[in-house]
Design a protein around this motif. Sequence first.
Motif, mmCIF file in Angstrom:
data_model
loop_
_atom_site.group_PDB
_atom_site.id
_atom_site.type_symbol
_atom_site.label_atom_id
_atom_site.label_comp_id
_atom_site.label_asym_id
_atom_site.label_seq_id
_atom_site.Cartn_x
_atom_site.Cartn_y
_atom_site.Cartn_z
ATOM 1 N N TYR A 1 0.847 -1.195 0.000
ATOM 2 C CA TYR A 1 0.000 0.000 0.000
ATOM 3 C C TYR A 1 0.880 1.242 0.000
ATOM 4 O O TYR A 1 2.078 1.184 0.258
ATOM 5 C CB TYR A 1 -0.966 -0.003 1.189
ATOM 6 C CG TYR A 1 -0.324 0.123 2.550
ATOM 7 C CD1 TYR A 1 -0.100 1.380 3.135
ATOM 8 C CD2 TYR A 1 0.053 -1.010 3.266
ATOM 9 C CE1 TYR A 1 0.483 1.490 4.384
ATOM 10 C CE2 TYR A 1 0.646 -0.902 4.515
ATOM 11 C CZ TYR A 1 0.851 0.349 5.074
ATOM 12 O OH TYR A 1 1.438 0.472 6.314
ATOM 13 N N MET A 2 0.270 2.391 -0.284
ATOM 14 C CA MET A 2 1.006 3.650 -0.408
ATOM 15 C C MET A 2 0.960 4.462 0.876
ATOM 16 O O MET A 2 -0.077 4.548 1.527
ATOM 17 C CB MET A 2 0.411 4.506 -1.526
ATOM 18 C CG MET A 2 0.585 3.967 -2.922
ATOM 19 S SD MET A 2 2.305 3.799 -3.423
ATOM 20 C CE MET A 2 2.948 5.435 -3.071
ATOM 21 N N LEU A 3 2.091 5.044 1.191
ATOM 22 C CA LEU A 3 2.164 6.067 2.241
ATOM 23 C C LEU A 3 2.700 7.302 1.533
ATOM 24 O O LEU A 3 3.889 7.420 1.271
ATOM 25 C CB LEU A 3 3.093 5.629 3.375
ATOM 26 C CG LEU A 3 3.165 6.554 4.588
ATOM 27 C CD1 LEU A 3 1.820 6.623 5.297
ATOM 28 C CD2 LEU A 3 4.237 6.078 5.557
ATOM 29 N N HIS A 4 1.801 8.225 1.177
ATOM 30 C CA HIS A 4 2.181 9.340 0.315
ATOM 31 C C HIS A 4 3.008 10.408 1.027
ATOM 32 O O HIS A 4 3.864 11.048 0.404
ATOM 33 C CB HIS A 4 0.936 9.987 -0.301
ATOM 34 C CG HIS A 4 0.297 9.145 -1.352
ATOM 35 N ND1 HIS A 4 0.907 8.851 -2.543
ATOM 36 C CD2 HIS A 4 -0.913 8.529 -1.384
ATOM 37 C CE1 HIS A 4 0.117 8.092 -3.280
ATOM 38 N NE2 HIS A 4 -0.996 7.878 -2.600
ATOM 39 N N TYR A 5 2.752 10.643 2.336
ATOM 40 C CA TYR A 5 3.439 11.733 3.044
ATOM 41 C C TYR A 5 4.057 11.215 4.331
ATOM 42 O O TYR A 5 3.554 10.278 4.959
ATOM 43 C CB TYR A 5 2.459 12.859 3.393
ATOM 44 C CG TYR A 5 1.932 13.589 2.181
ATOM 45 C CD1 TYR A 5 2.609 14.687 1.657
ATOM 46 C CD2 TYR A 5 0.764 13.162 1.549
ATOM 47 C CE1 TYR A 5 2.142 15.352 0.540
ATOM 48 C CE2 TYR A 5 0.284 13.819 0.427
ATOM 49 C CZ TYR A 5 0.972 14.913 -0.072
ATOM 50 O OH TYR A 5 0.504 15.570 -1.180
ATOM 51 N N ASP A 6 5.171 11.841 4.740
ATOM 52 C CA ASP A 6 5.733 11.524 6.047
ATOM 53 C C ASP A 6 5.077 12.411 7.107
ATOM 54 O O ASP A 6 4.158 13.193 6.798
ATOM 55 C CB ASP A 6 7.257 11.655 6.038
ATOM 56 C CG ASP A 6 7.740 13.091 5.847
ATOM 57 O OD1 ASP A 6 6.921 14.031 5.907
ATOM 58 O OD2 ASP A 6 8.967 13.278 5.616
ATOM 59 N N ALA A 7 5.571 12.322 8.323
ATOM 60 C CA ALA A 7 4.953 13.063 9.440
ATOM 61 C C ALA A 7 5.128 14.561 9.316
ATOM 62 O O ALA A 7 4.442 15.329 10.014
ATOM 63 C CB ALA A 7 5.547 12.575 10.758
ATOM 64 N N PHE A 8 6.016 15.003 8.393
ATOM 65 C CA PHE A 8 6.309 16.426 8.265
ATOM 66 C C PHE A 8 5.749 16.999 6.968
ATOM 67 O O PHE A 8 6.186 18.051 6.505
ATOM 68 C CB PHE A 8 7.823 16.646 8.358
ATOM 69 C CG PHE A 8 8.421 15.956 9.553
ATOM 70 C CD1 PHE A 8 8.293 16.503 10.817
ATOM 71 C CD2 PHE A 8 9.063 14.732 9.413
ATOM 72 C CE1 PHE A 8 8.811 15.855 11.929
ATOM 73 C CE2 PHE A 8 9.592 14.081 10.519
ATOM 74 C CZ PHE A 8 9.463 14.638 11.785
ATOM 75 N N ASN A 9 4.794 16.261 6.384
ATOM 76 C CA ASN A 9 4.080 16.687 5.177
ATOM 77 C C ASN A 9 4.959 16.709 3.928
ATOM 78 O O ASN A 9 4.664 17.403 2.962
ATOM 79 C CB ASN A 9 3.429 18.069 5.370
ATOM 80 C CG ASN A 9 2.220 18.248 4.469
ATOM 81 O OD1 ASN A 9 1.475 17.293 4.223
ATOM 82 N ND2 ASN A 9 2.015 19.443 3.947
ATOM 83 N N ASN A 10 6.043 15.927 3.965
ATOM 84 C CA ASN A 10 6.864 15.767 2.769
ATOM 85 C C ASN A 10 6.306 14.630 1.921
ATOM 86 O O ASN A 10 5.992 13.556 2.437
ATOM 87 C CB ASN A 10 8.317 15.438 3.155
ATOM 88 C CG ASN A 10 8.974 16.567 3.907
ATOM 89 O OD1 ASN A 10 8.943 17.715 3.472
ATOM 90 N ND2 ASN A 10 9.576 16.251 5.044
ATOM 91 N N ARG A 11 6.185 14.845 0.617
ATOM 92 C CA ARG A 11 5.699 13.804 -0.280
ATOM 93 C C ARG A 11 6.820 12.771 -0.482
ATOM 94 O O ARG A 11 7.886 13.086 -1.003
ATOM 95 C CB ARG A 11 5.293 14.406 -1.627
ATOM 96 C CG ARG A 11 4.700 13.410 -2.631
ATOM 97 C CD ARG A 11 3.254 13.106 -2.333
ATOM 98 N NE ARG A 11 2.722 12.085 -3.231
ATOM 99 C CZ ARG A 11 1.750 12.304 -4.123
ATOM 100 N NH1 ARG A 11 1.213 13.514 -4.249
ATOM 101 N NH2 ARG A 11 1.307 11.303 -4.879
ATOM 102 N N ILE A 12 6.568 11.543 -0.037
ATOM 103 C CA ILE A 12 7.599 10.503 -0.119
ATOM 104 C C ILE A 12 7.167 9.332 -0.998
ATOM 105 O O ILE A 12 7.992 8.603 -1.531
ATOM 106 C CB ILE A 12 7.983 9.980 1.278
ATOM 107 C CG1 ILE A 12 6.742 9.463 2.026
ATOM 108 C CG2 ILE A 12 8.698 11.057 2.076
ATOM 109 C CD1 ILE A 12 7.067 8.794 3.352
ATOM 110 N N ASP A 13 5.864 9.098 -1.126
ATOM 111 C CA ASP A 13 5.341 7.984 -1.929
ATOM 112 C C ASP A 13 6.041 6.673 -1.602
ATOM 113 O O ASP A 13 6.557 5.967 -2.472
ATOM 114 C CB ASP A 13 5.455 8.297 -3.425
ATOM 115 C CG ASP A 13 4.427 9.335 -3.865
ATOM 116 O OD1 ASP A 13 3.564 9.682 -3.047
ATOM 117 O OD2 ASP A 13 4.495 9.776 -5.018
#
Length: 541
Positions: free
Chosen positions: A82-94
């Motif tokens: 599954y996808m985790l699009h953002y880290d805890a600091f709102n950075n787009r990591i995909d």
Amino acid sequence: MNTASQEQTKKGKNTYTFEEFLQKRQSLDWYRDEPYLQQAMKHFTGTEFESVHHAVLSFSPAVSLKWNRLAEQNARPEVRPYMLHYDAFNNRIDRIVRPMDLHQLEKEVFGEGLFSGKTAPWESFVKRMLIHQLGEAGVACPLTCTIGLIALLEEYPNQEHPELQKILQHTKEGLEGDFAIGAQFMSEMQGGSDLPTNVLEAVPDGKNYRLYGNKFFCSVAHADYSVVTAKITGSDKISTFIVPSWLPGDKENEKRNGYQVNRIKWKMGTAELPTGEIQYNGALAYPVGPEGKGIAVAVGIVLTLSRLEIGIACAGFMLRAAREAKLYGDFRTVFGKKVKDYPLSASTLKRIENAAERTTAGAFKIYDLFLKLDRPLNPGIPKDQPIELRKQLFNLRELVLLQKICATNEGAEVLRDAISVFGGHGVMEEFSSLPRIFRDVVVNEQWEGPRNLLLTQIYRDIQRVADWYSPADFVESVLQGASQETIEEYAEKLTNLMQKPVCGDVSEESIEAAEEWDAFCDGFYKVYQTVALQEIHTEAK
């Protein structure tokens, strides 16, 4: 009351157990205990047999036991990627989240260095056939795509882009023990297999390019590098590029190379494999191969190897299906007799075994031709080659296509038949891996061109070369070793079919011709497989 008595009381009068079947299945070594696979390998590897045999004997326990357990664990629905699009600091990591067991399996499989110059081609071939018996397992398609990326880089070395040499090293030999994974992203929403309709744009940026646009069906979305097709700005011709997923130093920070993974597809099979939709927003890309020849390069090298690998996979699928169906048929008793002792069941088991052996023989014979032709991956068949070599290259091209459509089609039938031997338990996902592998083979039938597309391609190929390679000569060359009567029968059928509107406008006549063509290809390829099977059995005697 002792413990044994207490257990008996809990069960009541039913003392039935599957332990005997499970112990036998779990103790099987997929190479050591598969005499036919060893016979096939001995026939085709010749003087290399002893070295390859010992290498595979050492390798087989891992895939038969440990990797099989990991594959079963990774197939559970609750651990699908599954996808985790953002880290805890709102950075787009995909970030594509996959289970740790899959990371372990992937690391161990790729760590074998199957494409390294230190691994003999036949050794790699047989090891991969064993790995395919796991099903997709999250590693089969990545292996397949990596083969294509390596072959592309080897065919078109480019001194202007030293990055490509490092990518080749990373995928083929590994860097500090880490083996990179390749992918191939070609399909777009409007086209699928119709690559000329690609609209992904490659904008020149010095000696490199920047990609803009969307790829709609991207398997191995977690790969380190991908082969991508696109049109250079101002051109209507397709070119090929290598795109790193991360630029140096960015992987640890999960900063992708100018693209986003919009989502992961939900597929009927190969569920452990992340297949995504990718949006390119200026991804750095390195050109590879002749500019504007991307379709020929992609089909002649990357897709050819993928289609070849699908045939190897089908052999692996069927060998496993035959082995497990035979084991269960010999274990399970119904209405006072073992399953294998009923004529209809015995007929089914025999049909499964024959299909598995034929498919394996065909895969070996095609790969043997592939190796003998020495780097036969070309965007088209060179016209300056000697006529006999051109004919053999053409034979290989068509056999790869025929194997892909015929082995996947029969593979689905074989897996369904094997499941039926298990009765109700056959559809229980935790009882057997066969339902999962059945779904995988159905998906494989669609990869790299569905059946009707490739049937059309084969027909047009034979039409196109008729001025220097007649249909009758083609049949005689491919079916060498079959009876003269069989060769003449298929030569006549093919010659006649070339005069029919198989690829014409839709009409009663063209539909009938298309049905004849479909049936011809299946029958023709089965004769080829049977010749290969007879060669193996003759030597074994």
